[in-house]
Design a protein around this motif. Structure first.
Motif, short mmCIF file in Angstrom:
data_model
loop_
_atom_site.label_atom_id
_atom_site.label_comp_id
_atom_site.label_asym_id
_atom_site.label_seq_id
_atom_site.Cartn_x
_atom_site.Cartn_y
_atom_site.Cartn_z
N ALA A 10 0.84 -1.21 0.00
CA ALA A 10 0.00 0.00 0.00
C ALA A 10 0.87 1.25 0.00
O ALA A 10 0.57 2.23 -0.70
CB ALA A 10 -0.93 -0.01 1.21
N MET A 11 1.95 1.22 0.76
CA MET A 11 2.86 2.38 0.78
C MET A 11 3.57 2.54 -0.56
O MET A 11 3.76 3.66 -1.05
CB MET A 11 3.87 2.23 1.92
CG MET A 11 3.28 2.46 3.29
SD MET A 11 4.53 2.44 4.61
CE MET A 11 4.81 0.68 4.79
N LEU A 12 3.98 1.43 -1.18
CA LEU A 12 4.61 1.51 -2.50
C LEU A 12 3.62 2.03 -3.53
O LEU A 12 3.96 2.84 -4.39
CB LEU A 12 5.11 0.13 -2.91
CG LEU A 12 6.38 -0.38 -2.21
CD1 LEU A 12 6.59 -1.85 -2.50
CD2 LEU A 12 7.60 0.43 -2.65
N ASP A 13 2.37 1.59 -3.42
CA ASP A 13 1.36 2.00 -4.38
C ASP A 13 1.00 3.47 -4.26
O ASP A 13 0.47 4.07 -5.20
CB ASP A 13 0.11 1.13 -4.18
CG ASP A 13 -0.86 1.22 -5.33
OD1 ASP A 13 -0.39 1.43 -6.47
OD2 ASP A 13 -2.07 1.08 -5.11
N ALA A 14 1.32 4.08 -3.14
CA ALA A 14 1.03 5.51 -2.95
C ALA A 14 1.96 6.40 -3.76
O ALA A 14 1.74 7.62 -3.85
CB ALA A 14 1.12 5.87 -1.46
N GLY A 15 3.01 5.81 -4.33
CA GLY A 15 3.89 6.57 -5.21
C GLY A 15 4.56 7.76 -4.53
O GLY A 15 5.13 7.65 -3.46
N HIS A 16 4.46 8.93 -5.16
CA HIS A 16 5.11 10.13 -4.65
C HIS A 16 4.56 10.57 -3.30
O HIS A 16 5.18 11.35 -2.59
CB HIS A 16 4.94 11.28 -5.66
CG HIS A 16 5.83 11.15 -6.86
ND1 HIS A 16 7.20 11.20 -6.78
CD2 HIS A 16 5.52 10.97 -8.18
CE1 HIS A 16 7.72 11.06 -8.00
NE2 HIS A 16 6.72 10.93 -8.86
N HIS A 17 3.38 10.08 -2.94
CA HIS A 17 2.76 10.48 -1.69
C HIS A 17 3.04 9.50 -0.56
O HIS A 17 2.60 9.72 0.57
CB HIS A 17 1.25 10.61 -1.88
CG HIS A 17 0.86 11.56 -2.98
ND1 HIS A 17 1.01 12.93 -2.86
CD2 HIS A 17 0.37 11.33 -4.22
CE1 HIS A 17 0.61 13.51 -3.99
NE2 HIS A 17 0.21 12.56 -4.82
N GLY A 18 3.75 8.43 -0.85
CA GLY A 18 3.99 7.41 0.15
C GLY A 18 5.39 7.44 0.72
O GLY A 18 6.24 8.26 0.32
N ALA A 19 5.64 6.53 1.66
CA ALA A 19 6.93 6.49 2.33
C ALA A 19 8.06 6.05 1.40
O ALA A 19 9.24 6.24 1.73
CB ALA A 19 6.86 5.53 3.53
N PHE A 20 7.71 5.48 0.25
CA PHE A 20 8.73 5.02 -0.68
C PHE A 20 8.79 5.91 -1.92
O PHE A 20 9.13 5.45 -3.01
CB PHE A 20 8.46 3.58 -1.10
CG PHE A 20 8.52 2.60 0.05
CD1 PHE A 20 9.73 2.18 0.55
CD2 PHE A 20 7.36 2.13 0.64
CE1 PHE A 20 9.80 1.29 1.60
CE2 PHE A 20 7.41 1.23 1.69
CZ PHE A 20 8.63 0.82 2.18
N ALA A 21 8.48 7.20 -1.73
CA ALA A 21 8.51 8.13 -2.87
C ALA A 21 9.90 8.21 -3.49
O ALA A 21 10.04 8.48 -4.70
CB ALA A 21 8.07 9.52 -2.41
N TRP A 22 10.93 7.98 -2.69
CA TRP A 22 12.30 8.03 -3.20
C TRP A 22 12.52 7.02 -4.33
O TRP A 22 13.40 7.21 -5.19
CB TRP A 22 13.29 7.75 -2.07
CG TRP A 22 13.03 6.46 -1.34
CD1 TRP A 22 12.23 6.26 -0.26
CD2 TRP A 22 13.55 5.17 -1.70
NE1 TRP A 22 12.23 4.94 0.10
CE2 TRP A 22 13.02 4.24 -0.76
CE3 TRP A 22 14.40 4.71 -2.70
CZ2 TRP A 22 13.33 2.89 -0.81
CZ3 TRP A 22 14.71 3.37 -2.76
CH2 TRP A 22 14.18 2.47 -1.81
N LEU A 23 11.72 5.95 -4.35
CA LEU A 23 11.91 4.92 -5.36
C LEU A 23 11.61 5.45 -6.76
O LEU A 23 12.32 5.14 -7.72
CB LEU A 23 11.01 3.73 -5.04
CG LEU A 23 11.13 2.50 -5.94
CD1 LEU A 23 12.55 1.95 -5.91
CD2 LEU A 23 10.14 1.43 -5.51
N LEU A 24 10.56 6.27 -6.87
CA LEU A 24 10.23 6.85 -8.17
C LEU A 24 11.36 7.72 -8.69
O LEU A 24 11.71 7.67 -9.87
CB LEU A 24 8.94 7.66 -8.07
CG LEU A 24 7.62 6.88 -8.06
CD1 LEU A 24 6.47 7.83 -7.82
CD2 LEU A 24 7.45 6.15 -9.37
#
Length: 492
Positions: free
Chosen positions: A356-370
């Motif tokens: 769910a956090m990954l799916d949030a994209g730029h708004h999630g905790a893993f925004a750095w991944l994008l």
């Protein structure tokens, strides 16, 4: 440098909702051999979550890694309860965040749309392959071991990594039982047969089947990454020969054991049943009756239900048609599939907030991944796609990781197969190859390790395996990143 070159055109990498496959089929409904976590997460707001929500998943991974070497007896008797405890903690955090109904919907989605298909197919392959008995004498020599690994690598793209692994692992273990050092043989078997060998068709490895269901041509990976796969597999076999010859020369000298008994394959009906399993998967991907049953927001398509029933029927036929002595001679027991079923059930649940956090994209905790996989001008960084897809595949399972990066790269199969072919090749290679880095990177890995341990092979711990596999694989992946082997292969 070892990827198919993409045209220098920008592509939007804004995250897309990872809810269903094209055509309305739930993403995990037809996945083979692997878990796909709850991508839709029943409407859970990943942007509202922070890193502590990932702690149950991390705790479960650490338990799998540290439990067997530190508390072997306790772990063996209570691994199911430990996995359940971490799952309940993950569900409790979701109840606190989103409420009971949203959490229940996410759990139903994970269990019915994802876990059920995963475990039914894995169960059927385990049962059917367990009825194939290879008899005769296989000398525990480097040449014989290399031949089995090469055969399994070739088989993996035809009958799947799980099918090839379950057919060959027991004969390989029996052949090497007299040797004092034999764990390295199983480690290379996991790497080659349970992972790398499945890179050339959607039937071979679950991530590629995900791509096929999303519109990637059936033979696209065969045409596109055959050279890379041949290089990786060839180098791995060469490294294995060196290690196995070194180990073999250090073994005590044994006298002549007499003439070898000829090899025979018994339980041939199970080869027909494996073909039936493959046909069931393909039929479920192509048959679209448009009938679905809604359970708390999770749609169970008729073709998925029919596939699961067919797979269970095939497993039952195997038990009925195969003489019991074949399974007894194979040392067949239910413990490996029981262990996989319990631990991966926990993984399916504990990973829900992570996805769910990954799916949030730029708004999630893993925004750095994008940001990590996208250049400032919007073009994809292929090397980053390869390494991020790979390393996440090793710890999150390779099929959901493939789908995540497939969608991050735009999710359009026509664009990805042509304009951004290098990006899709990077995602495909990373997911398949690096799934071999841990026991949980691909479902067959854990099963092979469990069967080997049950048959007396002193397999390395979770971290021990990761260090051994990484010591061999990571230098090859670095070579794959920088080595120009043909004019049309290049990272940009």
């Amino acid at each position: 440098m070892l990827s198919v070159r993409s045209k220098q055109q920008s592509a939007s990498l804004l995250p897309r909702r990872l809810v269903t496959l094209r055509g309305g089929v739930p993403a995990a409904a037809i996945l083979a051999m692997l878990p796909q976590p709850a991508w839709a997460a029943a409407g859970l707001d990943g942007a509202a979550m922070r890193w502590p929500y990932a702690l149950p998943f991390a705790g479960l991974l650490l338990s799998i890694a540290l439990g067997p070497p530190l508390f072997a007896k306790f772990w063996h008797h209570h691994y199911g309860k430990i996995a359940a405890a971490w799952s309940l903690l993950a569900l409790g955090s979701l109840v606190w965040l989103a409420g009971g109904m949203a959490t229940l919907a996410a759990l139903v989605h994970a269990m019915l749309a994802e876990y059920l298909g995963f475990i039914v197919l894995l169960f059927s392959l385990y049962v059917v392959a367990g009825g194939i008995l290879i008899t005769g004498d296989i000398r525990p020599t480097p040449s014989a071991n290399t031949g089995i690994l090469a055969l399994g690598t070739l088989m993996a793209s035809i009958v799947g990594t799980t099918g090839a692994a379950m057919i060959l692992i027991r004969p390989l273990i029996r052949a090497n039982r007299p040797r004092r050092h034999n764990a390295h043989v199983v480690v290379f078997f996991i790497v080659l047969v349970a992972n790398v060998g499945g890179a050339l068709s959607p039937l071979g490895d679950p991530p590629l089947f995900v791509g096929f269901l999303h519109g990637v041509d059936f033979f696209w990976t065969t045409r596109t990454i055959w050279l890379q796969t041949a290089i990786v597999a060839g180098l791995l076999l060469a490294i294995f020969v060196v290690i196995d010859v070194w180990r073999f020369r250090g073994e005590p000298v044994r006298g002549d054991a007499g003439p070898a008994k000829p090899l025979r394959i018994r339980g041939l009906i199970n080869l027909v049943l494996i073909a039936a399993i493959v046909a069931s998967l393909l039929a479920s991907a192509m048959w679209k009756p448009g009938i679905a049953f809604d359970i708390l927001g999770t749609k169970l398509e008729l073709e998925d239900i029919a596939r699961n029933v067919a797979l269970l029927a095939i497993a039952a036929l195997s038990v009925w048609l195969t003489p019991e002595e074949h399974r007894l001679a194979n040392g067949f027991t239910w413990e490996p599939i029981r262990e996989v079923a319990k631990l991966f059930a926990g993984i399916f649940v504990a990973i829900i907030p992570v996805i769910a956090m990954l799916d949030a994209g730029h708004h999630g905790a893993f925004a750095w991944l994008l940001s990590a996989v996208t250049a400032p001008d919007g073009t994809p960084r292929e090397v980053a796609y390869f390494w991020f897809t790979g390393m996440m595949s090793a710890f999150l399972d390779n099929a959901p990781t493939y789908l995540l990066f497939f969608e991050l790269a735009g999710g359009d199969p026509q664009v990805l197969m042509h304009t951004l072919s290098g990006t899709l090749a990077s995602i495909s290679m990373g997911a398949v190859y690096m799934g071999a880095l841990t026991y949980i990177g691909n479902a067959p890995n854990f099963m092979v390790a469990s069967i080997a341990s049950e048959n007396g092979v002193e397999m390395p711990s979770f971290f021990g395996y990761f260090l051994r596999a990484g010591a061999v694989l990571i230098p090859l992946f670095l070579l794959l990143t920088v080595l120009p082997v043909a004019p049309f292969l290049h990272w940009h």
